[in-house]
Write a protein that holds these residues in place. Sequence first.
Motif, mmCIF file in Angstrom:
data_model
loop_
_atom_site.group_PDB
_atom_site.id
_atom_site.type_symbol
_atom_site.label_atom_id
_atom_site.label_comp_id
_atom_site.label_asym_id
_atom_site.label_seq_id
_atom_site.Cartn_x
_atom_site.Cartn_y
_atom_site.Cartn_z
ATOM 1 N N GLU A 40 0.844 -1.199 0.000
ATOM 2 C CA GLU A 40 0.000 0.000 0.000
ATOM 3 C C GLU A 40 0.877 1.247 0.000
ATOM 4 O OE1 GLU A 40 -2.518 -0.027 3.435
ATOM 5 O OE2 GLU A 40 -0.981 -0.978 4.648
ATOM 6 N N ALA A 41 0.298 2.354 -0.449
ATOM 7 C CA ALA A 41 1.060 3.593 -0.578
ATOM 8 C C ALA A 41 1.198 4.282 0.773
ATOM 9 C CB ALA A 41 0.355 4.535 -1.556
ATOM 10 N N GLU A 42 2.372 4.851 1.045
ATOM 11 C CA GLU A 42 2.515 5.790 2.152
ATOM 12 C C GLU A 42 1.843 7.073 1.669
ATOM 13 O OE1 GLU A 42 4.041 6.015 5.406
ATOM 14 O OE2 GLU A 42 2.809 7.797 5.150
ATOM 15 N N THR A 43 0.892 7.594 2.443
ATOM 16 C CA THR A 43 0.127 8.758 1.956
ATOM 17 C C THR A 43 0.566 10.055 2.630
ATOM 18 O OG1 THR A 43 -1.585 8.434 3.617
ATOM 19 C CG2 THR A 43 -1.896 7.316 1.497
ATOM 20 N N ASP A 44 1.492 9.965 3.594
ATOM 21 C CA ASP A 44 1.992 11.192 4.236
ATOM 22 C C ASP A 44 3.245 11.648 3.487
ATOM 23 O OD1 ASP A 44 3.139 13.127 5.812
ATOM 24 O OD2 ASP A 44 2.718 12.115 7.701
ATOM 25 N N PHE A 45 3.043 12.592 2.545
ATOM 26 C CA PHE A 45 4.156 13.007 1.677
ATOM 27 C C PHE A 45 5.299 13.637 2.457
ATOM 28 C CE2 PHE A 45 0.258 13.461 -0.914
ATOM 29 C CZ PHE A 45 0.470 12.358 -1.713
ATOM 30 N N TRP A 46 4.969 14.413 3.496
ATOM 31 C CA TRP A 46 6.030 15.080 4.252
ATOM 32 C C TRP A 46 6.852 14.073 5.038
ATOM 33 C CZ3 TRP A 46 7.539 19.161 2.224
ATOM 34 C CH2 TRP A 46 6.624 20.023 1.616
ATOM 35 N N LYS A 47 6.211 12.986 5.447
ATOM 36 C CA LYS A 47 6.954 11.919 6.108
ATOM 37 C C LYS A 47 7.980 11.320 5.135
ATOM 38 C CE LYS A 47 6.269 7.493 8.559
ATOM 39 N NZ LYS A 47 7.676 7.225 8.323
ATOM 40 N N ILE A 48 7.558 11.128 3.873
ATOM 41 C CA ILE A 48 8.475 10.580 2.871
ATOM 42 C C ILE A 48 9.685 11.508 2.707
ATOM 43 C CG2 ILE A 48 8.750 9.955 0.431
ATOM 44 C CD1 ILE A 48 5.706 9.296 0.414
ATOM 45 N N VAL A 49 9.403 12.801 2.515
ATOM 46 C CA VAL A 49 10.477 13.789 2.330
ATOM 47 C C VAL A 49 11.399 13.795 3.556
ATOM 48 C CG1 VAL A 49 10.984 16.256 2.128
ATOM 49 C CG2 VAL A 49 9.094 15.265 0.808
ATOM 50 N N ARG A 50 10.775 13.827 4.743
ATOM 51 C CA ARG A 50 11.522 13.894 5.995
ATOM 52 C C ARG A 50 12.415 12.669 6.170
ATOM 53 N NH1 ARG A 50 6.887 15.454 8.666
ATOM 54 N NH2 ARG A 50 6.583 13.366 9.466
ATOM 55 N N ASP A 51 11.858 11.492 5.943
ATOM 56 C CA ASP A 51 12.636 10.265 6.132
ATOM 57 C C ASP A 51 13.799 10.194 5.153
ATOM 58 O OD1 ASP A 51 10.932 9.680 8.115
ATOM 59 O OD2 ASP A 51 9.911 8.008 7.136
ATOM 60 N N ILE A 52 13.558 10.600 3.904
ATOM 61 C CA ILE A 52 14.650 10.576 2.924
ATOM 62 C C ILE A 52 15.754 11.520 3.389
ATOM 63 C CG2 ILE A 52 15.308 11.257 0.580
ATOM 64 C CD1 ILE A 52 12.670 10.138 -0.410
ATOM 65 N N MET A 53 15.365 12.714 3.845
ATOM 66 C CA MET A 53 16.361 13.692 4.298
ATOM 67 C C MET A 53 17.098 13.200 5.528
ATOM 68 S SD MET A 53 15.034 17.520 3.909
ATOM 69 C CE MET A 53 15.069 18.340 2.317
#
Lengths: 176, 176
Positions: free
Chosen positions: B85-98
């Motif tokens: 399933e998709a992660e739907t919290d986009f800022w979480k994605i950005v934050r985790d990558i950073m």
Amino acid sequence: MDELQEARERLVNGLGRISDFWGFGKIMGQLYGVLYLSPEAMTLDQMATELGVSKGNVSVNIRGLERLGMVHRSWRRGDRKDYYEAETDFWKIVRDIMKEREKREFDQALSVVQETLDTVRAIGQRAPSEEAQFMAERLARLREFFDTLDKLAQTFLALDELRLGALEKLRFGLKR
Amino acid sequence: MDELQEARERLVNGLGRISDFWGFGKIMGQLYGVLYLSPEAMTLDQMATELGVSKGNVSVNIRGLERLGMVHRSWRRGDRKDYYEAETDFWKIVRDIMKEREKREFDQALSVVQETLDTVRAIGQRAPSEEAQFMAERLARLREFFDTLDKLAQTFLALDELRLGALEKLRFGLKR
């Protein structure tokens, strides 16, 4: 081996690893490193020899770097070969990507999301369904995220222009 | 054709184009789109059917999305298949990558540049040359750029934490 050449290779390999990690492939980062640390523009053949890879491989990757504005091509009178040199102003690279490349893609992405959202909302009004409701909510969140990213990029560009403006003024002041 | 399905396909193709443009390949963006607009977790087979591509192709690209934290895998009791399933919290994605991915790579890149710069400066002091001077200048500029990027990422993460902290407080306040 020449100590400076050894240091150069260490950096070139380091940039290759980063580039590979980010999905651009090892050669692209290595090529930029080779050009960045070369005082002279280089031909495809020279780069191929330096990295020990085929000229075709160099050619494909140098086009990728050109598209990103990270290298520039030049010519010499009476010489049929292309010469390449690194763009050394990193902020210019970031700025240009944000201004041109990213902007066009962003506008396209935003309008696809907006159009799809409009369609789904219209369908949901004509024939309400859980599915239409679900899709409209997800699309609205995606649009909000893209909007915010766009605003962040615009803020960055505006701040950057202010900073450049301030530096220009300072230099002008010092000259007088 | 179902109108909602048509809208879904438009978005999926749009995300495919953006993903392709940024060098991740069309399928990766399309897959994320399919999962993002699906109310249920999906199997590799379902995604392959939806996009009309091979299961192997889906499998390779879903691993890329997993590494970026953009999709999550789950299992169902008594079912041997993997569900995504998709992660739907986009800022979480950005934050985790950073925070994780980028941070590790950044530290590595910074230390390669710093080490190379130290070496080149030491060589230049022992045996001054134009070449050593040139390389030291370029390496110093590269380090400065990486330093600034690192500071920008840290500032973003700090601001983001402040904002989350403020939201948490607000919610807490409303509950009482």
